[in-house]
Motif scaffolding. Structure first.
Motif, PDB file in Angstrom:
ATOM      1  N   ARG A   1      38.067  47.617  44.982  1.00  0.00           N
ATOM      2  CA  ARG A   1      37.804  46.381  45.712  1.00  0.00           C
ATOM      3  C   ARG A   1      36.492  45.727  45.275  1.00  0.00           C
ATOM      4  O   ARG A   1      35.780  45.113  46.059  1.00  0.00           O
ATOM      5  N   GLY A   2      36.211  45.852  44.001  1.00  0.00           N
ATOM      6  CA  GLY A   2      35.043  45.174  43.446  1.00  0.00           C
ATOM      7  C   GLY A   2      35.355  43.720  43.127  1.00  0.00           C
ATOM      8  O   GLY A   2      36.505  43.354  42.864  1.00  0.00           O
ATOM      9  N   ARG A   3      34.346  42.893  43.138  1.00  0.00           N
ATOM     10  CA  ARG A   3      34.472  41.482  42.762  1.00  0.00           C
ATOM     11  C   ARG A   3      33.875  41.281  41.375  1.00  0.00           C
ATOM     12  O   ARG A   3      32.846  41.859  41.043  1.00  0.00           O
TER      13      ARG A   3
ATOM     14  N   GLU B   1      32.692  33.012  40.239  1.00  0.00           N
ATOM     15  CA  GLU B   1      33.560  34.040  40.826  1.00  0.00           C
ATOM     16  C   GLU B   1      34.849  34.080  40.021  1.00  0.00           C
ATOM     17  O   GLU B   1      35.511  33.059  39.832  1.00  0.00           O
TER      18      GLU B   1
ATOM     19  N   SER C   1      37.342  36.871  40.347  1.00  0.00           N
ATOM     20  CA  SER C   1      37.954  38.116  40.788  1.00  0.00           C
ATOM     21  C   SER C   1      39.477  38.125  40.749  1.00  0.00           C
ATOM     22  O   SER C   1      40.082  39.192  40.631  1.00  0.00           O
TER      23      SER C   1
ATOM     24  N   PRO D   1      31.610  46.361  47.211  1.00  0.00           N
ATOM     25  CA  PRO D   1      31.597  45.955  48.626  1.00  0.00           C
ATOM     26  C   PRO D   1      30.272  46.240  49.315  1.00  0.00           C
ATOM     27  O   PRO D   1      29.928  45.597  50.312  1.00  0.00           O
TER      28      PRO D   1
ATOM     29  N   ASP E   1      39.107  40.223  45.563  1.00  0.00           N
ATOM     30  CA  ASP E   1      38.518  41.191  44.652  1.00  0.00           C
ATOM     31  C   ASP E   1      39.477  41.351  43.493  1.00  0.00           C
ATOM     32  O   ASP E   1      40.512  40.683  43.434  1.00  0.00           O
ATOM     33  N   THR E   2      39.164  42.229  42.542  1.00  0.00           N
ATOM     34  CA  THR E   2      39.983  42.343  41.339  1.00  0.00           C
ATOM     35  C   THR E   2      41.368  42.923  41.624  1.00  0.00           C
ATOM     36  O   THR E   2      42.245  42.844  40.766  1.00  0.00           O
TER      37      THR E   2
END
Length: 679
Positions: free
Chosen positions: A195-197, A218, A220, A269, A436-437
């Motif tokens: 759940r990384g951006r 951004e 993601s 996060p 997120d990714t």
């Protein structure tokens, strides 16, 4: 001063650079493969030089041929675009050694950032935060991890691995894809952040020692680790934004950076961020930065290459205004595993475009496109057709503008990811910046087509009525009579199509006034059955049909090319293929045949004839449009045929394998079979 610029690239990026050159009075030179001979970027250049061949290795990756094109045309500068040789230190050095101006960072900086492992070590010393990294798969004990190509980006060679059993094949596959894309199969492994951006900072350096940060983007929302939606300035806290700016500038200064570059980070996060890579070139997503800053980044590249300092407005931290969102419109089918699409672009029209390849002065849309009506999408390059960018005073305003324009766009001839993009933009989670990714992995609902299944019958009816109107308009006699009219009505008219969900048969009858007397389809799940709404024909022309459905008028735009009919309606678009009334006989395929979804090359065959396989087993690997496409067994059975060996070229529809799931399937009487093309 640069007077004549050669762009060592193709498609929309070449057109983008040419647009700024025209505004500045700089002459332009294009280089092109045989496949690109009729492409728009070639037609727009002042001069163009053919690079014989089609594949990147034959054309856009040939340094000697590109330098020869510069010499033959009298170009005094070279812009690498992005992709191909854009981050090739040898190319940058060769351009400079040839006495030409290189519009990009110094070869030394490219080399320093080109090897991802060396870059991480160098920037760690400069204080840029890093993720744990390994080069030896045997050292990994904790999962998940991410396998990455050392020599390139763009998602090529990336693999997420969640357990040790998958690691060896993931590394091998990543090496093959990286070698094909960058000529270097070196990979490394990082800890994968759930759940990384994906955020990034646009930086710009000049030859006078200035390195400036031009805001955060951004990025993601991705598929296969490739960005499909990008935003600026990015919704993050001001304090975090400042730390990202500082880390990006530190990365630039560590390599004495000059020109346009992007420092990419993974935002966890927890609020921590980690360096991913530094792209030593202009990025695909640079338009969102341009719309929010008012800067022309290509113009800045040319200024810096000429030795000029960055202007004051490029170093002012308060230049950002409004919000910009960009989508990458690609020729691919997200519902079919992101399968790339090829063919002819019969119509490419996005409504409401205020500028092409340039900055806006008010709320509006920008289009950076590599195709026009009639362009051909082949198998040799990536699948991106265009970038559509919206600018608004707020993020919500930009989202609404962009989604509306995409939904109304006429995109005919190749399958695109348009419906997915619209559904993502309109999703509540995207609007709330809950991204997120892994966004697409969690939201399967965005893969549904915009056109509801219960509206397909109305679309097919509109197609049939428009086709009938076209035939009456072309009739040599009695063109004014209603289509299918008879003195004594007996049978209605019948038209059969293949559509988004298979075959559909439309039956309709017009009375002597041209009104729709009755209609139906063979689809039990559509509006034409049971409590179907009342439908009246308001008007029918070859390119437009208006229906009154339960008292609501609905207009359908219709575009016919041969037997293909493209219909754009209020609920979505559909492509239909009219079937012949009396089809010719065709050869029957063997049961269990697996067909090539697009032209390409079989790179590896993993099984042998006579081998028993289970549903989902990997049979072979097809490489097309710079990506590997696994071909999986559709059912349990025995491999009956493998007509194409490793290295063989195939066209769309070619039989790749046959899996026999009948009880009479014969096994080869051998022990466990090894792959026919082992590593």
């Amino acid at each position: 001063m640069i007077t004549r610029l050669l762009v060592a690239n193709r498609g929309e990026i070449a057109r983008r650079v040419f647009a700024t050159c025209r505004a500045l009075g700089v002459e332009t030179v294009a280089v092109h493969s045989d496949a690109d001979a009729d492409a728009p970027f070639v037609a727009e250049a002042d001069q163009a030089v053919r690079l014989p061949g089609n594949t990147p290795a034959e054309t856009y990756l040939r340094i000697g041929r590109i330098l020869d094109a510069a010499r033959r045309t009298g170009a005094d500068a070279v812009h690498p675009g992005y992709g191909f040789l854009a981050e090739n230190a040898e190319f940058a050095a060769a351009v400079t050694d040839a006495g030409l101006t290189w519009v990009g960072p110094p070869a030394k900086a490219i080399a320093a950032m080109g090897d991802k492992m060396e870059a991480k070590a160098l920037l760690a010393e400069a204080g840029v935060p890093m993720l744990p990294t390994w080069t030896d798969a045997d050292d990994i004990t904790d999962f998940p991890v991410l396998v990455k190509a050392s020599a390139g980006g763009g998602g090529r060679g990336m693999r997420v691995v969640r357990d040790a059993a998958q690691l060896a094949e993931a590394v091998a596959s990543a090496r093959r894809e990286a070698a094909a894309a960058f000529g270097d199969g070196t990979v490394f492994i990082e800890r994968y952040v759930e759940r990384g951006r994906h955020v990034e900072v646009q930086i710009f350096g000049d030859t006078h020692g200035t390195v400036a940060a031009l805001g955060v983007r951004e990025c993601s929302v991705q598929r296969r680790h490739q960005k499909i939606i990008e935003e600026a300035p990015g919704v993050i806290p001001a304090e975090l934004r400042q730390r990202l700016h500082e880390a990006a500038v530190a990365a630039g200064r560590a390599v004495d950076y000059v020109g346009a570059g992007t420092v990419e980070f993974l935002l966890a996060p927890t609020g921590e961020f980690f360096f991913l890579e530094m792209n030593t070139r202009l990025q695909v997503e640079h338009p969102v930065t341009e719309l929010c800053t008012g800067l022309d980044l290509v113009r800045l590249q040319l200024m810096v290459a000429e030795g000029q300092p960055l202007p004051e407005n490029a170093t002012d931290p308060h230049w950002m205004r409004g919000y910009a969102i960009e989508v990458r419109l690609c020729a691919e089918d997200p519902a079919q595993g992101w399968r790339p699409a090829t063919g002819t672009v019969h119509r490419f029209a996005v409504p409401g475009v205020a500028r092409e390849f340039g900055n806006l002065r008010a709320i509006g849309l920008r289009l950076d496109s590599g195709v026009v009506d009639g362009s051909t999408v082949g198998v040799h390059y990536d699948s991106m057709l265009a970038k559509v960018i919206a600018w608004g005073q707020t993020r919500a305003e930009a989202i609404r503008l962009l989604a509306g324009a995409l939904a109304r766009a006429e995109l005919h001839g190749v399958t695109t990811n348009r419906d997915l993009l619209v559904r993502v933009l309109r999703s509540p989670e995207f609007g709330a910046v809950e991204i997120d990714t892994g966004f697409l992995d969690r939201h399967e609902e965005v893969f549904a087509p915009l056109l509801p299944a219960d509206q397909v019958s109305l679309v097919a009816l509109a197609a049939a009525l428009a086709t009938a109107a076209a035939r009456r308009a072309d009739a040599p006699v009695l063109a004014g009579l209603p289509s299918g009219w008879r003195n004594v009505p007996a049978f209605g008219q019948v038209t059969r199509y293949t559509g988004p969900d298979g075959e559909i048969e439309v039956r309709y009858r017009l009375d002597r006034t041209g009104a729709l007397a009755d209609w139906s389809t063979d689809r039990p799940d559509t509006v034409a059955s049971g409590d179907a709404p009342a439908v009246e024909l308001v008007s029918a022309a070859p390119d437009r049909v208006v229906l009154d459905v339960d008292g609501v008028r609905r207009a359908y735009r219709v575009h016919r090319v041969g037997s293909e009919v493209f219909v754009d309606g209020p609920d979505g678009a559909a492509s239909l293929a009219e079937l012949p009334r009396f089809p010719l006989p065709t050869a029957e395929l063997a049961a269990g045949s697996l067909l090539a979804p697009l032209p390409g090359a079989v790179t590896r065959v993993h099984v042998e004839v006579g081998q028993r396989v289970a549903a989902g087993d990997l049979l072979l690997t097809l490489e097309a449009m710079k990506l590997e496409h696994p071909v999986l067994a559709p059912t349990d059975g025995v491999v009956a045929e493998l007509p194409v060996p490793a290295g063989g070229q195939v066209d769309t529809g070619a039989v790749l394998a046959v899996v026999d799931n009948s009880s009479s399937a014969r096994l080869t009487p051998r022990r466990d079979l090894e792959p026919s093309n082992p590593e």
